[in-house]
Design a protein around this motif. Structure first.
Motif, PDB file in Angstrom:
ATOM      1  N   ARG A 117       8.121  -4.145   7.319  1.00 51.18           N
ATOM      2  CA  ARG A 117       9.410  -4.820   7.518  1.00 51.18           C
ATOM      3  C   ARG A 117       9.961  -5.343   6.191  1.00 51.18           C
ATOM      4  N   ALA A 118       9.073  -5.880   5.369  1.00 56.78           N
ATOM      5  CA  ALA A 118       9.505  -6.388   4.068  1.00 56.78           C
ATOM      6  C   ALA A 118      10.017  -5.267   3.172  1.00 56.78           C
ATOM      7  N   SER A 119       9.539  -4.031   3.391  1.00 53.49           N
ATOM      8  CA  SER A 119       9.975  -2.915   2.546  1.00 53.49           C
ATOM      9  C   SER A 119      11.442  -2.566   2.768  1.00 53.49           C
ATOM     10  N   PHE A 120      11.999  -2.932   3.918  1.00 55.68           N
ATOM     11  CA  PHE A 120      13.439  -2.746   4.136  1.00 55.68           C
ATOM     12  C   PHE A 120      14.237  -3.891   3.509  1.00 55.68           C
ATOM     13  N   LEU A 121      13.636  -5.057   3.444  1.00 57.88           N
ATOM     14  CA  LEU A 121      14.350  -6.218   2.918  1.00 57.88           C
ATOM     15  C   LEU A 121      14.504  -6.187   1.406  1.00 57.88           C
TER      16      LEU A 121
ATOM     17  N   VAL B  90       7.320   4.481  -4.666  1.00 62.14           N
ATOM     18  CA  VAL B  90       6.456   3.474  -5.294  1.00 62.14           C
ATOM     19  C   VAL B  90       6.729   2.071  -4.748  1.00 62.14           C
ATOM     20  N   VAL B  91       7.988   1.628  -4.781  1.00 58.31           N
ATOM     21  CA  VAL B  91       8.308   0.252  -4.396  1.00 58.31           C
ATOM     22  C   VAL B  91       7.954  -0.027  -2.930  1.00 58.31           C
ATOM     23  N   PRO B  92       8.437   0.777  -1.960  1.00 64.62           N
ATOM     24  CA  PRO B  92       8.011   0.517  -0.589  1.00 64.62           C
ATOM     25  C   PRO B  92       6.504   0.658  -0.394  1.00 64.62           C
ATOM     26  N   GLY B  93       5.872   1.562  -1.156  1.00 58.47           N
ATOM     27  CA  GLY B  93       4.423   1.701  -1.040  1.00 58.47           C
ATOM     28  C   GLY B  93       3.708   0.411  -1.391  1.00 58.47           C
ATOM     29  N   VAL B  94       4.130  -0.238  -2.491  1.00 58.95           N
ATOM     30  CA  VAL B  94       3.540  -1.521  -2.888  1.00 58.95           C
ATOM     31  C   VAL B  94       3.834  -2.587  -1.844  1.00 58.95           C
TER      32      VAL B  94
ATOM     33  N   PHE C 159       2.821  -6.609   1.918  1.00 56.36           N
ATOM     34  CA  PHE C 159       3.565  -7.503   2.805  1.00 56.36           C
ATOM     35  C   PHE C 159       3.946  -6.885   4.154  1.00 56.36           C
ATOM     36  N   GLY C 160       3.750  -5.606   4.335  1.00 54.94           N
ATOM     37  CA  GLY C 160       4.107  -4.979   5.600  1.00 54.94           C
ATOM     38  C   GLY C 160       5.393  -4.169   5.507  1.00 54.94           C
TER      39      GLY C 160
ATOM     40  N   ALA D 101      -0.541   2.756   2.058  1.00 53.62           N
ATOM     41  CA  ALA D 101       0.821   3.218   1.758  1.00 53.62           C
ATOM     42  C   ALA D 101       1.014   3.417   0.264  1.00 53.62           C
ATOM     43  N   LEU D 102       0.403   2.560  -0.547  1.00 57.49           N
ATOM     44  CA  LEU D 102       0.536   2.690  -1.996  1.00 57.49           C
ATOM     45  C   LEU D 102      -0.131   3.969  -2.498  1.00 57.49           C
TER      46      LEU D 102
END
Length: 475
Positions: A181-185, A169-173, A178-179, A307-308
């Motif tokens: 790259r932001a999903s790793f941050l 869910v979180v990386p999907g959002v 935001f892309g 992705a979401l």
């Protein structure tokens, strides 16, 4: 040879209470956030992978390596991670693992090329492998057996399950807004919070007279990486490059054979037919699950899903797994481990076959969602049953090692599953008219083949026992 331990009450020199004293509930939760990060990293790749492929321009073989590098590093280093935590200071091993995980996230977030992404995922996996067993040791230290320890272990397991669900869910959002790259941050604030909250924990230390086989673990990880890349890149590499990789792979395998694998695993565990049978079954189950999720996520993106949306469609799988795991454990108590594994495998094969028949041409509530619920239910049945079967087959003094071996088999199975569907050309690419249907049937085949092999090992064990019994009766 039996490993000897001596207990040391000397802490790390930090303040914060008596050495080896039980952690407070709040600190237990913070320590177990390591499992949340691990679960998020394992599942989040399903909603990150398509965006990474499109921006960085990653070929199919390298894409499979990006997806499986975390699993490979985790599998390769886990055999020594527990002994490192027992040989060295558990707090320091835990902190090292969390720090490495954070470094891996940063490397992935700023990766300009595929090989940097692979390196970042490897570092993430290495950090998770170090922090997970150290976290369990920290939260159970000083707790007597009984309700308090059981609650701590339950918290440990639940955090991993929650992380696996949040990883969709979180990386999907974040990927959608935001892309990738932001999903790793997004993991970095959690990493910093865990480091800050656990920096001054004092932990007792159990020192082993045997040193962890770091070289063996590195060789195992390198062999897995090269092997998975070779399988996934068949027909896509030049003969020269393939020959060089094959030669290096051969050298690594020979070195592992000469060293008799990774030292520290009790030989009785590795040779136990019951443990081998359980490892085969679990590797097959996760080969089917991980390969199908990988292909499904890419197929959904190619069909126009964000992705979401991908995350929400896959989410019923970890939710069903988390909610029904207790039911699986109770079923094992009632009918036994082997029948429960068989039922779970049958549900998994049926779920993947259903998705193979209907594909993505039907509405999600007809195709994807029922299949994901079925996959989650199958894991809730098979996973505890396989774990019980392996632990029952292992000597009491080697049950922790057996649990580590199961996790290694699980991750290797997932990595090999991704490599096999890649080399078979069943992974949807950008603009390629490859549907998900063939990959679903192949993923189901992985499960069937592994179950047959596991049953064969179990049958051989049974025949061996019968022969020994008959020989004893005739004396």
């Amino acid at each position: 040879m039996r490993t000897r331990y001596r207990r040391s009450s000397s802490g790390s020199g930090q303040s914060g209470g008596a050495a080896g004293a039980p952690l407070s509930r709040a600190r237990m939760v913070v320590v177990c956030l390591a499992l949340l990060l691990e679960g998020m990293s394992a599942s989040g790749i399903n909603v990150q992978i398509a965006a990474m492929r499109d921006e960085v321009g990653i070929g199919s073989a390298e894409l499979a390596l990006v997806a499986s590098a975390f699993l490979i590093a985790y599998a390769g280093l886990l055999p020594i991670a527990g002994s490192l935590a027992d040989t060295l200071d558990r707090r320091r091993v835990f902190l090292l693992g969390i720090a490495l995980f954070g470094v891996g996230c940063l490397v992935c977030a700023f990766a300009p090329e595929a090989w940097v992404l692979v390196a970042g995922r490897l570092v993430q996996g290495a950090g998770a492998a170090l922090s997970a067993p150290a976290a369990l040791a920290l939260i159970t230290e000083g707790l007597p057996s009984g309700a308090a320890r059981n609650r701590a272990v339950a918290l440990y397991g639940a955090m991993g399950a929650v992380g696996f669900s949040l990883g969709l869910v979180v990386p999907g959002v974040v990927v959608t807004l935001f892309g990738w790259r932001a999903s790793f941050l997004v993991s970095i604030p959690v990493v910093l919070a865990v480091l800050a909250a656990t920096w001054r924990i004092r932990a007792g230390r159990t020192r082993s007279t045997e040193r962890p086989d770091v070289l063996g673990a590195v060789l195992l990880t390198a062999g897995l990486m090269i092997g998975v890349h070779l399988v996934g890149a068949i027909g896509r590499m030049s003969a020269l490059v393939a020959g060089i990789e094959l030669a290096v792979f051969g050298v690594v395998v020979i070195a592992l054979i000469a060293r008799r694998g990774v030292r520290g695993f009790p030989s009785g565990v590795v040779r136990s037919p019951g443990v081998r049978s359980a490892c085969l079954a679990l590797a097959g189950v996760f080969a089917g699950v991980v390969a199908s999720m990988y292909v499904l996520s890419l197929g959904l993106v190619e069909s126009g899903a964000t992705a979401l949306v991908v995350a929400l469609l896959i989410l019923p799988q970890p939710l069903a797994f988390s909610m029904l795991a207790g039911t699986g454990a109770r079923l094992v108590t009632r009918i036994g481990a082997r029948p429960t594994v068989a039922i779970g495998a049958a549900v998994l094969v049926a779920s993947l076959a259903w998705l193979g028949f209907v594909g993505l041409a039907v509405p999600p509530w007809v195709g994807v969602l029922p299949a994901m619920l079925g996959v989650g239910c199958s894991l809730a049945l098979a996973f505890p049953a396989v774990s019980v079967a392996a632990v029952d087959a292992a000597p009491e003094e080697a049950r922790a090692t057996t649990a580590g071996l199961l996790t290694t088999a699980q991750n290797i199975g997932g990595a090999v599953g991704i490599a096999l569907v890649t080399t078979a050309g069943l992974v949807p690419g950008v603009g390629e008219p490859v549907g998900i249907e063939p990959a679903m049937f192949v993923s189901a085949l992985f499960v069937v083949v592994a179950m047959v092999a596991a049953a064969g090992v179990g049958a051989a064990r049974h025949r061996s026992r019968q022969t020994q019994t008959e020989a004893g009766a005739t004396r």
